[in-house]
Every structure is written in C-alpha cells, then in structure tokens.
Design a protein around this motif. Structure first.
Motif, short mmCIF file in Angstrom:
data_model
loop_
_atom_site.label_atom_id
_atom_site.label_comp_id
_atom_site.label_asym_id
_atom_site.label_seq_id
_atom_site.Cartn_x
_atom_site.Cartn_y
_atom_site.Cartn_z
N LEU A 308 -4.09 8.17 -0.68
CA LEU A 308 -2.93 7.39 -0.27
C LEU A 308 -2.17 6.88 -1.50
CD1 LEU A 308 -3.93 5.05 2.72
CD2 LEU A 308 -2.31 6.96 2.74
N ALA A 309 -2.92 6.44 -2.49
CA ALA A 309 -2.29 5.94 -3.72
C ALA A 309 -1.54 7.05 -4.44
CB ALA A 309 -3.35 5.33 -4.63
N ARG A 310 -2.14 8.22 -4.54
CA ARG A 310 -1.45 9.34 -5.17
C ARG A 310 -0.13 9.64 -4.45
NH1 ARG A 310 -3.94 12.76 -8.90
NH2 ARG A 310 -6.22 12.69 -8.99
N LEU A 323 2.06 -0.06 -1.21
CA LEU A 323 0.62 0.24 -1.22
C LEU A 323 -0.17 -0.97 -1.72
CD1 LEU A 323 -1.61 2.80 -1.45
CD2 LEU A 323 -1.25 2.29 -3.87
N ASN A 324 0.26 -1.50 -2.85
CA ASN A 324 -0.46 -2.63 -3.45
C ASN A 324 -0.35 -3.88 -2.58
OD1 ASN A 324 -1.77 -3.85 -5.99
ND2 ASN A 324 -0.05 -5.20 -5.59
N PRO A 346 -6.30 1.81 7.30
CA PRO A 346 -5.24 2.02 8.30
C PRO A 346 -4.06 1.07 8.14
CG PRO A 346 -7.38 2.17 9.35
CD PRO A 346 -7.63 1.70 7.95
N ILE A 347 -4.33 -0.17 7.75
CA ILE A 347 -3.23 -1.12 7.54
C ILE A 347 -2.35 -0.67 6.38
CG2 ILE A 347 -2.72 -3.46 6.71
CD1 ILE A 347 -5.12 -4.40 8.43
N ILE A 348 -2.97 -0.20 5.31
CA ILE A 348 -2.21 0.29 4.15
C ILE A 348 -1.38 1.51 4.56
CG2 ILE A 348 -2.37 1.26 1.83
CD1 ILE A 348 -5.07 -0.28 1.58
N ALA A 373 6.63 -5.48 2.26
CA ALA A 373 5.38 -4.81 2.59
C ALA A 373 4.36 -5.80 3.14
CB ALA A 373 4.81 -4.11 1.36
N ARG A 374 4.31 -6.99 2.57
CA ARG A 374 3.36 -7.99 3.04
C ARG A 374 3.69 -8.44 4.47
NH1 ARG A 374 0.19 -10.36 -1.15
NH2 ARG A 374 0.64 -9.28 -3.10
#
Length: 386
Positions: A308-310, A323-324, A346-348, A373-374
C-alpha cells in the motif's frame, strides 16, 4: 566552545531515541553540548534531563502547573509548536528530530533553517513532505543524516562505496511481533501481543507499525527520498535476527551489508559523530554466537500494508500523506483498544481510495491533505466497531 564540540537539539528527548542520544552526549561531554530539549507530556522526566544537561531552551507539548525554581533560568516554550520555538530560541549545530509522526514535520522544516545538520529519526517527515524537505535541504546545503537503523546502514554502505554506482538498495525487516501468525489469528491480536517485538525496543507506535509492516513501507518512501533511488530499485527482505541492518547491491552483483547487534545507539552515534565513528558501548558482534542468518521474501498476502505504501508513493501528491495520516489515526485507535488489529490496514486502504489526486506545493498543502485524510479515517472508525 571548543572547535570539535557540537551543540545539539534533542527533539523527542524523553522517548527511546532521545534518551539513547543523551546517553551518547553524556559519554562524550567534550564533544557535545545540549542546546535544547523538547518532549511531549512527560514533564518530570524532562525536568530531570534539564537538570543533567543544562539546555538553553526546553519545550513541552503541554504546559505544566509550574516550572521548578532551579530550572527557571532555562527559556521554556509550550504548545504544539514548542519544538519550532525551541529551535529558534537556541539554534544548534545539529537537530536530532525524533518526534513521532507528522507532528515532527514542522520541526524538521525549521531545523533546516537554523541548524547545519538534521539527524533524522522521523521518517514521517519525508513520507509526507519528502520532495519539499529534500529540495530545501539541497537548496540550503544542509546535511540530512539518517538515524533509522536501515537508512543508517544504507548510508554507511554508500560511504564505503566511494561513489561507485549502486544498482539496488535492500532494506531488511525483522518481521515484527506477528511474523509467524496466520491471517485469522492476526486479526484479533491484542495490544500486548503486538508490542512484544522480538528484537528491538521501540516506542508503541513504531512497534505497531512493525507488526503491520507499514513501517517498512514508510521506510521504502524514506529511502526513495534520502538516496534519490527509484522505488523499483528498493527491495525488502525479512531477516528475523536483525543483525544485517540493510544492504546495497552493485551493478556487478556484489552486495555490501552493515551488521551489528540490534542497538539504536549504533545509528544514533553514526549520525552524531559523522564523519567520525563513536564507541557507544555496544556488545561486539560474534557471528559464531549468532550461528545463522536467515532471509525470506515478504508475504504480501498476510501483510499488505507495505505494498500500500509503495502504491501511495507511486500515485504521489496527497496519497503518501493520506497513507501516513490514516495509519496514525488507526494505530492510535488500536492502542486505545477502540479497533481490532485487523482493521488497521483496511482503514488505510479505504482512506487512500477516497483521496483525491492533487499537487503538493507547500508545507501548508501537506497539513491540509493530512487533516483531510484524518477526517476520512476517523469516519471509518465509527463504522467499524471492534
């Protein structure tokens, strides 16, 4: 101040990285002087450190009821921007930036203005503001010295490469506390299970990140920015012993690795002492005692957060920030026992799906994308009862 002495600001002074850095300061009183100390809410711990190291400035996220009389000669600053204020009140040669999460981004940004070197233990500053931060560091001629063990290892290997072209960076990963758990069992892992890291002693947030392996995804993004390396040339291998801290591969296939016992004083001292190396009390590495070193491919099916990060970094714009931010919201909720471990990823993912494509041109844009995002991630919390 003697020519060989460097002043240092310790941001995150009561945390794991900060306290170990201060151990090195204490070991070398003729080389380091503490300019400022900043912490979150652990006022009594910071008071004790201030008595020992006598900083010119000190800061706390929350203002205490009172400052002890013997510490009133220090310039005290309080509030969400206390790190920025402390850096400006007592400029230092070096800033060790070890505030966890995006909360440390503004401090890194300010440190580039007022310090000659940034010792970076806050990967989120590059995950969220990477292109902006690195462009500012280049423009001002500031050194960015990594403190994460993996990036310190890459940095040390690159020093030994003497400019020879590198084909690939290889980050090692311990696998975290749940390395051998199946998917069904992981979904309901308790906080106590997740925080029982087998080789490293770290703060709660990063230990959870290790268990989901998003930490390695964040480190891929950090390495991409720090070393100007395309994502396609950054690999990860699982290495449970945590002896090989990372590697570089040359175009002829040769691999150079940095090894040592898992002890964060190692990478901290490398950054603080560079270009010299400082003894820091580490136990010598005896490979016959270690016995064997093993390496495995990452299991993306059980640990999807790394990929996911990539993907977030490939998409660029607000996506690495989202993402962060989503991860910080989800991890905080897990540590408070508001959601299950299996709900973090799943939340991310859902937050990334709702993130709009946009350009990030300023630090203000970073913070706006983070807040958006938050909000999205928090709305997911309310829909996913633990």
């Amino acid at each position: 101040m003697p020519d060989n002495m460097r002043s240092i600001a310790i941001l995150g002074a009561t945390g794991s990285i900060g306290t170990q850095a201060l151990d090195i300061v204490a070991r070398y009183p003729d080389r380091f002087r503490v300019a400022s100390l900043v912490a979150g809410t652990r006022a009594d711990e910071l008071f004790a450190l201030a008595r020992r190291f006598h900083p010119r400035a000190a800061g706390l996220l929350e203002e205490p009821a009172c400052i002890p009389d013997d510490l009133k000669d220090i310039e005290w600053v309080f509030g969400p921007d206390c790190a920025v204020q402390a850096l400006k009140a007592a400029p230092a040669d070096d800033a060790l930036c070890a505030i966890v999460g995006i909360a440390g981004l503004d401090a890194v940004w300010t440190a580039l203005d007022v310090c000659s070197r940034v010792l970076l233990a806050n990967k989120e500053a590059l995950v969220t503001g990477g292109a902006l931060v690195m462009e500012k560091a280049r423009r001002l001629g500031r050194d960015m010295l990594p403190v994460d063990s993996e990036h310190s290892a890459i940095f040390q290997c690159l020093q030994a490469a003497h400019g020879v072209p590198v084909a690939k960076l290889i980050l090692t990963c311990s696998g975290g506390a749940l390395r051998d758990w199946d998917i069904a069992r992981m979904r309901t892992a308790r906080v106590e299970d997740v925080l029982a890291h087998p080789t490293w002693n770290m703060g709660a947030k990063i230990t959870v990140d290790c268990a989901t392996r998003i930490n390695k995804g964040l480190e891929i993004i950090e390495a991409h920015h720090l070393f100007s390396m395309p994502l396609s040339r950054i690999d990860v291998v699982i290495h449970p012993q945590s002896i090989v801290h990372s590697m570089i591969e040359f175009e002829d296939g040769a691999v150079l690795a940095q090894m040592g016992h898992p002890d964060m004083r190692g990478p901290i001292s490398v950054a603080m002492g560079f270009p010299q190396r400082l003894a820091h009390g580490a136990r010598p590495l005896d490979l016959t005692e270690v016995g064997s070193l093993t390496f495995e491919k990452p299991d993306q099916a059980r640990f999807p957060c790394m990929e996911l990060a990539r993907e977030a970094q490939r998409m660029g714009g607000a996506h690495p920030i989202a993402l962060n931010g989503a991860n910080e919201v989800a991890v905080e909720a897990f540590l408070k026992r508001e959601i299950a471990f299996g709900q973090i990823c799943p939340i991310i993912e859902a937050t990334l799906e709702k993130t709009e494509v946009c350009d990030i041109r300023s630090i203000e844009d970073v913070h706006a994308a983070d807040e958006a995002a938050r909000r999205t991630a928090r709305s997911m919390l309310r829909r996913q009862p633990c």
